[in-house]
Design a protein around this motif. Structure first.
Motif, PDB file in Angstrom:
ATOM      1  N   LEU A 124       8.051   4.841 -10.260  1.00 31.98           N
ATOM      2  CA  LEU A 124       6.647   4.753  -9.886  1.00 31.98           C
ATOM      3  C   LEU A 124       6.401   3.461  -9.120  1.00 31.98           C
ATOM      4  CD1 LEU A 124       4.984   5.858 -13.259  1.00 31.98           C
ATOM      5  CD2 LEU A 124       5.522   7.291 -11.278  1.00 31.98           C
ATOM      6  N   ARG A 125       5.525   3.545  -8.143  1.00 27.66           N
ATOM      7  CA  ARG A 125       5.123   2.373  -7.387  1.00 27.66           C
ATOM      8  C   ARG A 125       3.638   2.498  -7.063  1.00 27.66           C
ATOM      9  NH1 ARG A 125       8.779   4.033  -2.100  1.00 27.66           N
ATOM     10  NH2 ARG A 125       7.785   6.063  -1.723  1.00 27.66           N
ATOM     11  N   ILE A 126       3.076   1.477  -6.443  1.00 32.55           N
ATOM     12  CA  ILE A 126       1.643   1.454  -6.156  1.00 32.55           C
ATOM     13  C   ILE A 126       1.429   1.622  -4.660  1.00 32.55           C
ATOM     14  CG2 ILE A 126      -0.493   0.150  -6.385  1.00 32.55           C
ATOM     15  CD1 ILE A 126       0.956  -1.501  -8.564  1.00 32.55           C
ATOM     16  N   ASN A 127       0.597   2.574  -4.306  1.00 32.21           N
ATOM     17  CA  ASN A 127       0.212   2.779  -2.907  1.00 32.21           C
ATOM     18  C   ASN A 127      -1.168   2.159  -2.704  1.00 32.21           C
ATOM     19  OD1 ASN A 127      -0.773   3.832  -0.439  1.00 32.21           O
ATOM     20  ND2 ASN A 127       0.551   5.600  -0.600  1.00 32.21           N
ATOM     21  N   ILE A 128      -1.218   1.097  -1.892  1.00 37.74           N
ATOM     22  CA  ILE A 128      -2.472   0.401  -1.627  1.00 37.74           C
ATOM     23  C   ILE A 128      -2.941   0.747  -0.221  1.00 37.74           C
ATOM     24  CG2 ILE A 128      -3.609  -1.843  -1.441  1.00 37.74           C
ATOM     25  CD1 ILE A 128      -1.481  -2.932  -3.369  1.00 37.74           C
ATOM     26  N   GLN A 129      -4.138   1.308  -0.114  1.00 38.69           N
ATOM     27  CA  GLN A 129      -4.706   1.743   1.159  1.00 38.69           C
ATOM     28  C   GLN A 129      -5.869   0.839   1.533  1.00 38.69           C
ATOM     29  OE1 GLN A 129      -4.101   4.755   3.262  1.00 38.69           O
ATOM     30  NE2 GLN A 129      -5.424   3.522   4.591  1.00 38.69           N
ATOM     31  N   ASN A 138     -12.136  -3.292  -6.242  1.00 32.15           N
ATOM     32  CA  ASN A 138     -13.200  -3.007  -5.280  1.00 32.15           C
ATOM     33  C   ASN A 138     -12.685  -1.931  -4.333  1.00 32.15           C
ATOM     34  OD1 ASN A 138     -15.198  -2.899  -3.319  1.00 32.15           O
ATOM     35  ND2 ASN A 138     -15.564  -5.111  -3.335  1.00 32.15           N
ATOM     36  N   GLU A 139     -13.001  -0.690  -4.631  1.00 35.83           N
ATOM     37  CA  GLU A 139     -12.480   0.428  -3.846  1.00 35.83           C
ATOM     38  C   GLU A 139     -13.156   0.561  -2.487  1.00 35.83           C
ATOM     39  OE1 GLU A 139     -12.465   3.989  -6.193  1.00 35.83           O
ATOM     40  OE2 GLU A 139     -10.561   3.393  -7.154  1.00 35.83           O
ATOM     41  N   GLU A 140     -14.209  -0.202  -2.246  1.00 37.61           N
ATOM     42  CA  GLU A 140     -14.806  -0.208  -0.905  1.00 37.61           C
ATOM     43  C   GLU A 140     -13.953  -1.018   0.064  1.00 37.61           C
ATOM     44  OE1 GLU A 140     -18.810  -1.531  -1.047  1.00 37.61           O
ATOM     45  OE2 GLU A 140     -19.554   0.241  -2.122  1.00 37.61           O
ATOM     46  N   ILE A 141     -13.101  -1.879  -0.475  1.00 40.23           N
ATOM     47  CA  ILE A 141     -12.213  -2.694   0.362  1.00 40.23           C
ATOM     48  C   ILE A 141     -10.804  -2.113   0.394  1.00 40.23           C
ATOM     49  CG2 ILE A 141     -11.103  -4.968   0.566  1.00 40.23           C
ATOM     50  CD1 ILE A 141     -13.707  -6.179  -0.452  1.00 40.23           C
ATOM     51  N   ALA A 142     -10.284  -1.704  -0.755  1.00 33.83           N
ATOM     52  CA  ALA A 142      -8.943  -1.115  -0.819  1.00 33.83           C
ATOM     53  C   ALA A 142      -8.841  -0.220  -2.047  1.00 33.83           C
ATOM     54  CB  ALA A 142      -7.869  -2.195  -0.865  1.00 33.83           C
ATOM     55  N   THR A 143      -8.082   0.851  -1.916  1.00 31.66           N
ATOM     56  CA  THR A 143      -7.820   1.725  -3.047  1.00 31.66           C
ATOM     57  C   THR A 143      -6.371   1.563  -3.485  1.00 31.66           C
ATOM     58  OG1 THR A 143      -7.208   3.592  -1.618  1.00 31.66           O
ATOM     59  CG2 THR A 143      -9.526   3.407  -2.267  1.00 31.66           C
ATOM     60  N   ALA A 144      -6.096   1.948  -4.730  1.00 31.42           N
ATOM     61  CA  ALA A 144      -4.734   1.849  -5.260  1.00 31.42           C
ATOM     62  C   ALA A 144      -4.464   3.055  -6.148  1.00 31.42           C
ATOM     63  CB  ALA A 144      -4.556   0.559  -6.049  1.00 31.42           C
ATOM     64  N   VAL A 145      -3.340   3.718  -5.903  1.00 28.81           N
ATOM     65  CA  VAL A 145      -2.939   4.871  -6.718  1.00 28.81           C
ATOM     66  C   VAL A 145      -1.454   4.754  -7.033  1.00 28.81           C
ATOM     67  CG1 VAL A 145      -4.690   6.425  -5.774  1.00 28.81           C
ATOM     68  CG2 VAL A 145      -2.441   6.283  -4.676  1.00 28.81           C
ATOM     69  N   ILE A 146      -1.034   5.436  -8.074  1.00 31.97           N
ATOM     70  CA  ILE A 146       0.380   5.454  -8.439  1.00 31.97           C
ATOM     71  C   ILE A 146       1.106   6.478  -7.579  1.00 31.97           C
ATOM     72  CG2 ILE A 146       2.030   5.966 -10.277  1.00 31.97           C
ATOM     73  CD1 ILE A 146      -0.085   4.965 -12.265  1.00 31.97           C
ATOM     74  N   ASP A 147       2.228   6.052  -7.024  1.00 35.48           N
ATOM     75  CA  ASP A 147       3.032   6.907  -6.154  1.00 35.48           C
ATOM     76  C   ASP A 147       4.391   7.135  -6.820  1.00 35.48           C
ATOM     77  OD1 ASP A 147       3.564   8.066  -3.358  1.00 35.48           O
ATOM     78  OD2 ASP A 147       5.223   6.655  -3.582  1.00 35.48           O
ATOM     79  N   GLU A 148       4.760   8.391  -6.982  1.00 35.41           N
ATOM     80  CA  GLU A 148       6.034   8.747  -7.618  1.00 35.41           C
ATOM     81  C   GLU A 148       7.092   8.994  -6.551  1.00 35.41           C
ATOM     82  OE1 GLU A 148       7.246  12.733  -9.720  1.00 35.41           O
ATOM     83  OE2 GLU A 148       6.159  11.504 -11.185  1.00 35.41           O
ATOM     84  N   TYR A 149       8.294   8.445  -6.749  1.00 34.21           N
ATOM     85  CA  TYR A 149       9.360   8.656  -5.779  1.00 34.21           C
ATOM     86  C   TYR A 149      10.710   8.680  -6.487  1.00 34.21           C
ATOM     87  CZ  TYR A 149      10.748   3.717  -6.080  1.00 34.21           C
ATOM     88  OH  TYR A 149      11.203   2.504  -6.527  1.00 34.21           O
ATOM     89  N   LYS A 150      11.711   9.193  -5.792  1.00 27.19           N
ATOM     90  CA  LYS A 150      13.063   9.276  -6.341  1.00 27.19           C
ATOM     91  C   LYS A 150      13.915   8.151  -5.787  1.00 27.19           C
ATOM     92  CE  LYS A 150      16.912  12.529  -6.989  1.00 27.19           C
ATOM     93  NZ  LYS A 150      17.409  13.913  -6.713  1.00 27.19           N
ATOM     94  N   ASP A 151      14.502   7.379  -6.687  1.00 25.86           N
ATOM     95  CA  ASP A 151      15.398   6.296  -6.296  1.00 25.86           C
ATOM     96  C   ASP A 151      16.692   6.899  -5.762  1.00 25.86           C
ATOM     97  OD1 ASP A 151      17.351   4.200  -6.292  1.00 25.86           O
ATOM     98  OD2 ASP A 151      16.062   3.050  -7.624  1.00 25.86           O
ATOM     99  N   LEU A 152      16.990   6.666  -4.497  1.00 29.83           N
ATOM    100  CA  LEU A 152      18.164   7.271  -3.868  1.00 29.83           C
ATOM    101  C   LEU A 152      19.468   6.716  -4.434  1.00 29.83           C
ATOM    102  CD1 LEU A 152      16.997   7.387  -0.137  1.00 29.83           C
ATOM    103  CD2 LEU A 152      16.949   9.222  -1.845  1.00 29.83           C
ATOM    104  N   ASN A 153      19.433   5.516  -4.992  1.00 29.17           N
ATOM    105  CA  ASN A 153      20.645   4.917  -5.545  1.00 29.17           C
ATOM    106  C   ASN A 153      20.978   5.451  -6.936  1.00 29.17           C
ATOM    107  OD1 ASN A 153      21.114   3.212  -3.301  1.00 29.17           O
ATOM    108  ND2 ASN A 153      19.578   1.763  -4.072  1.00 29.17           N
ATOM    109  N   THR A 154      19.950   5.639  -7.754  1.00 27.63           N
ATOM    110  CA  THR A 154      20.181   6.072  -9.140  1.00 27.63           C
ATOM    111  C   THR A 154      19.803   7.512  -9.397  1.00 27.63           C
ATOM    112  OG1 THR A 154      17.976   5.370  -9.872  1.00 27.63           O
ATOM    113  CG2 THR A 154      19.724   3.704  -9.895  1.00 27.63           C
TER     114      THR A 154
END
Length: 270
Positions: A88-93, A67-83
């Motif tokens: 990829l992770r999920i950004n929920i707005q 239900n995007e009228e309540i919350a949206t979700a997109v894939i967020d790409e990031y660099k693992d500082l340890n490895t």
């Protein structure tokens, strides 16, 4: 008898092995992590966002809010500082108050669903103490009585100790304001609005309150609680208000600084 014990021993090993395999199978299910904890439900404010990681996802995956009228979700790409790996992770707005869910589907068509509650962001601040700072140009001991008088005047112009402000956010930087002169009497209140504005000269945010037909401008400290945090925090918040214009015409002594401060703590009392 020995054969009987041997049989029971082997049977017990088989049972342990079976249980271990079952646990391994369960561990291959897609999991959601918020912070370092496995979660099946997360909360986000209607003006905020959170990052949720996944585990046991095979290959690429898709994510969709139900239900995007309540919350949206997109894939967020990031660099693992340890490895150094790209993950990829999920950004929920959060969008508006309510409940929904987010579904992940991986390359093997396996899926998992995360429940999402969206809440209205509110921050309640209890005034615990006041302060004032007054300085005169080339001050002398003879100026102290006047400085003391101005100090008390400034404190009297501030919101009183035991009062409070409730900020109800309609966006990240503005919303509805409720001012309580005394939080023990919640029926006595003034309603208005608040708004954060950028100050290019100082690279800081100013906070404007509008209530009782008056504008009050503050320099807030502890601003992460006020503008970014999605949770109530124990960090102390300080509002600084400049009163120099009230004394700009004074010559004896000539006042070069006049400010008041409200010291506040987050409260669940109102």
């Amino acid at each position: 008898m020995k054969n009987k014990f041997l049989y029971l021993f082997i049977a017990s090993l088989c049972f342990i092995g079976f249980a271990s395999c079952s646990d391994d199978d369960e561990d291959t299910d897609i999991k959601f992590l918020y912070g370092s904890e496995k979660v099946s439900l997360v909360s986000v404010t209607s003006v905020g966002s959170i990052l949720v990681e996944t585990r046991n996802v095979n290959g690429a995956f898709t994510v969709k809010s139900n239900n995007e009228e309540i919350a949206t979700a997109v894939i967020d790409e990031y660099k693992d500082l340890n490895t150094g790996q790209i993950r990829l992770r999920i950004n929920i707005q959060g969008i508006k108050e309510g409940s929904t869910s987010v579904t992940v589907i991986d390359s093997e068509n396996r899926s998992a669903t995360l429940k999402v509650d969206v809440i209205i962001k509110t921050v309640s601040l209890l005034i615990t103490s006041q302060g004032a700072s007054v300085e005169a140009e080339n001050g002398t001991p003879e100026d102290q009585p006047a400085i003391d008088k101005i100090t008390e005047e400034i404190k009297s112009k501030l919101a009183p100790i035991g009062g409070g402000f409730k900020l109800i956010y309609t966006s990240q930087y503005e919303g509805t304001l409720i001012y309580y002169p005394n939080i023990q009497k919640l029926s006595e209140k003034e309603e208005g609005i608040f708004k954060f504005e950028g100050n290019e000269a100082t690279e800081r945010m100013t906070l404007k309150f509008f209530y009782n037909n008056t504008e009050y401008v503050y320099d807030p400290y502890g601003g992460s609680l006020l503008t970014n945090s999605t949770r109530t925090s124990e960090v102390r918040v300080i509002f600084i208000r400049d009163f120099i214009n009230d004394y700009i015409g004074m010559t004896k002594p000539k006042i070069k600084k006049a400010s008041g401060a409200l010291f506040m703590s987050p409260s669940m009392a109102f």
